[in-house]
Design an enzyme around this catalytic site. Structure first.
Site, mmCIF file in Angstrom:
data_model
loop_
_atom_site.group_PDB
_atom_site.id
_atom_site.type_symbol
_atom_site.label_atom_id
_atom_site.label_comp_id
_atom_site.label_asym_id
_atom_site.label_seq_id
_atom_site.Cartn_x
_atom_site.Cartn_y
_atom_site.Cartn_z
ATOM 1 N N GLY A 11 -6.758 2.725 -6.054
ATOM 2 C CA GLY A 11 -7.402 2.536 -7.354
ATOM 3 C C GLY A 11 -8.077 1.176 -7.414
ATOM 4 N N GLY A 14 -5.857 -1.613 -5.590
ATOM 5 C CA GLY A 14 -5.694 -1.316 -4.171
ATOM 6 C C GLY A 14 -7.001 -1.403 -3.400
ATOM 7 N N ASP A 33 -3.640 7.029 -0.492
ATOM 8 C CA ASP A 33 -3.551 7.467 -1.895
ATOM 9 C C ASP A 33 -3.268 8.968 -1.898
ATOM 10 O OD1 ASP A 33 -4.789 6.061 -4.727
ATOM 11 O OD2 ASP A 33 -4.498 8.239 -4.760
ATOM 12 N N ARG A 82 -0.438 2.315 -18.283
ATOM 13 C CA ARG A 82 0.013 2.834 -19.576
ATOM 14 C C ARG A 82 -1.157 3.432 -20.359
ATOM 15 N NH1 ARG A 82 3.825 -0.073 -23.972
ATOM 16 N NH2 ARG A 82 3.569 -1.865 -22.661
ATOM 17 N N ASN A 95 6.554 5.116 -12.787
ATOM 18 C CA ASN A 95 6.227 4.244 -11.658
ATOM 19 C C ASN A 95 7.435 4.002 -10.754
ATOM 20 O OD1 ASN A 95 3.591 4.167 -12.284
ATOM 21 N ND2 ASN A 95 3.558 2.096 -13.126
ATOM 22 N N HIS A 175 7.020 -11.170 -15.030
ATOM 23 C CA HIS A 175 5.584 -11.045 -15.269
ATOM 24 C C HIS A 175 5.385 -10.324 -16.595
ATOM 25 C CE1 HIS A 175 1.393 -10.621 -14.411
ATOM 26 N NE2 HIS A 175 1.428 -9.323 -14.209
HETATM 27 N N1 APR Z 1 1.125 7.593 -3.663
HETATM 28 C C1 APR Z 1 -0.036 6.945 -3.449
HETATM 29 N N2 APR Z 1 -0.893 6.609 -4.445
HETATM 30 C C2 APR Z 1 -0.574 6.970 -5.683
HETATM 31 C C3 APR Z 1 0.637 7.654 -5.987
HETATM 32 C C4 APR Z 1 1.509 7.968 -4.903
HETATM 33 N N3 APR Z 1 2.664 8.601 -5.086
HETATM 34 N N4 APR Z 1 0.676 7.871 -7.319
HETATM 35 C C5 APR Z 1 -0.459 7.333 -7.834
HETATM 36 N N5 APR Z 1 -1.202 6.790 -6.861
HETATM 37 C C6 APR Z 1 -2.520 6.145 -6.955
HETATM 38 C C7 APR Z 1 -3.457 6.817 -7.948
HETATM 39 O O1 APR Z 1 -4.009 8.015 -7.409
HETATM 40 C C8 APR Z 1 -4.508 5.728 -8.148
HETATM 41 O O2 APR Z 1 -5.600 5.861 -7.252
HETATM 42 O O3 APR Z 1 -2.416 4.802 -7.439
HETATM 43 C C9 APR Z 1 -3.733 4.423 -7.852
HETATM 44 C C10 APR Z 1 -3.628 3.504 -9.056
HETATM 45 O O4 APR Z 1 -4.908 3.051 -9.329
HETATM 46 P P1 APR Z 1 -5.423 2.667 -10.804
HETATM 47 O O5 APR Z 1 -5.046 3.737 -11.746
HETATM 48 O O6 APR Z 1 -6.857 2.276 -10.675
HETATM 49 O O7 APR Z 1 -4.557 1.403 -11.190
HETATM 50 P P2 APR Z 1 -4.802 -0.115 -10.737
HETATM 51 O O8 APR Z 1 -5.644 -0.809 -11.732
HETATM 52 O O9 APR Z 1 -5.209 -0.150 -9.316
HETATM 53 O O10 APR Z 1 -3.332 -0.702 -10.879
HETATM 54 C C11 APR Z 1 -2.303 -0.308 -10.000
HETATM 55 O O11 APR Z 1 -1.171 -2.398 -10.128
HETATM 56 O O12 APR Z 1 -1.537 -4.271 -11.399
HETATM 57 C C12 APR Z 1 -0.815 -3.095 -11.295
HETATM 58 O O13 APR Z 1 -0.399 -2.479 -13.606
HETATM 59 C C13 APR Z 1 -1.090 -2.146 -12.435
HETATM 60 O O14 APR Z 1 0.751 -0.679 -11.960
HETATM 61 C C14 APR Z 1 -0.650 -0.850 -11.848
HETATM 62 C C15 APR Z 1 -1.025 -1.012 -10.364
#
Ligand code: APR
Length: 315
Positions: A11, A14, A33, A82, A95, A175
């Protein structure tokens, strides 16, 4: 030979992290992912930037962990953010389940790696990943403090019209809104901040730092910060891969340090090839100690909710 870093979660955080790490040039990156084709697409796009940015580092995307085998370091950003109507506990337990399953795979394919956790709520997720992994505590830690101090440093530099490079700061605790920016250990070119700024102004900047994540969320409307978080993660990755032995704040599992036992919270650490090579213990005033205890108690509450949920699931 180039080292290998896996970033789980393609996301905002990442993918931006993967790009920054690729641009270091000395490490290959695997982006994992669950969403089909997403990590492959982003990885290919990054790879195709290589000829322009001048890096030969490989970036590959995958929906499974075989590609990530024997990574030196794994960054876990997988999770959900969230959404309206969700309680903090909903986010916590979702999570928790995601980071548990990710960690099991990471441990299976990269048993000797170092894990940097990023998923929120950060401290509770570090605790979950640490416990799930069974790794020694030096090999599992979380990114939050560098981001929080970077925000504090930015606001101070703006206020004083000085270089961000000359502002040093330290933040302790979880945090969250009750993080503990240590004003006493904040300086500009070696000059204590209290010599340069009125107490009232310092208090304002501390308050803005505490709410720094929320300020970005309010502006973005959807999703949370990722440019500064990915920069902070990359600094940690570099400290480990280059064995820099940097003194940086990180979320680490404490075993009695600062009077806290069996809990992951933010403290200053020495980061090198061994991961958290040392937890730096510094003197705190009574007020700072109380604030840290308060912050740790908030983390403990979430850890207790996770524990209860795991016990219920186990029957
Ligand atoms: N395995 C791999 N990837 C996963 C899984 C899993 N089981 N479940 C969810 N994901 C992926 C989602 O498909 C998505 O691409 O995690 C990614 C999260 O990306 P975003 O929704 O864009 O969130 P992002 O802004 O990257 O934040 C990720 O970091 O800073 C923290 O609070 C934030 O908890 C959040 C995390």
């Amino acid at each position: 030979m180039r080292s290998k870093v896996t970033v789980v979660g393609a996301g905002n955080v990442g993918a931006t992290t993967a790009l920054r790490i690729q641009q270091l040039g000395y490490t290959d990156v695997v982006l994992v992912d669950v969403v089909e084709d997403l990590p492959q697409g982003k990885a290919l796009d990054m790879l195709e930037a290589g000829p322009v940015t001048g890096t030969d580092a490989r970036v590959t995307g995958s929906n499974s962990y075989e590609e990530s085998s024997d990574s030196d370091l794994v960054v876990i950003t997988a999770g959900i953010a969230r959404r309206p109507g969700m309680s903090r506990d909903d986010l916590l337990l979702t999570n928790m389940r995601i980071t548990s399953s990710v960690t099991e795979q990471v441990v299976k394919y990269s048993p000797d790696c170092i894990i940097i956790a990023v998923t929120n709520p950060l401290d509770a997720m570090v605790q979950n990943i640490y416990e799930t992994s069974g790794f020694p505590r030096n090999r599992v830690f979380g990114m939050a403090g560098i981001l929080d101090t970077a925000r504090f440093r930015t606001f101070i530099a703006e206020e004083l019209n000085v270089s961000v490079e000359d502002v040093q700061a330290l933040v302790l605790g979880g945090h969250g809104d009750d993080m503990v920016p240590l004003v006493r250990y904040t300086s500009v070119g070696g000059i204590p901040i209290t010599e340069l700024m009125a107490e009232e102004k310092i208090d304002q900047l501390v308050a803005r730092t505490r709410a720094g994540g929320g300020e970005i969320v309010a502006l973005l409307k959807e999703g949370s910060a990722y440019y500064a978080p990915s920069a902070a993660i990359t600094q940690m990755v570099e400290a480990v891969l280059l064995d820099k032995k940097r003194i940086l704040p990180a979320c680490a599992y404490l075993e009695g340090e600062y009077g806290i036992n069996g809990l992951c919270v933010g403290v200053p650490v020495k980061l090198g090839a061994g991961g958290v090579e040392q937890i730096m213990q510094i003197g705190l005033t009574e007020e700072e100690r109380t604030a840290l205890r308060h912050s740790a108690a908030s983390v403990q509450e979430l850890v207790d909710v996770m524990k209860k949920s795991k016990e219920e699931a186990a029957g």
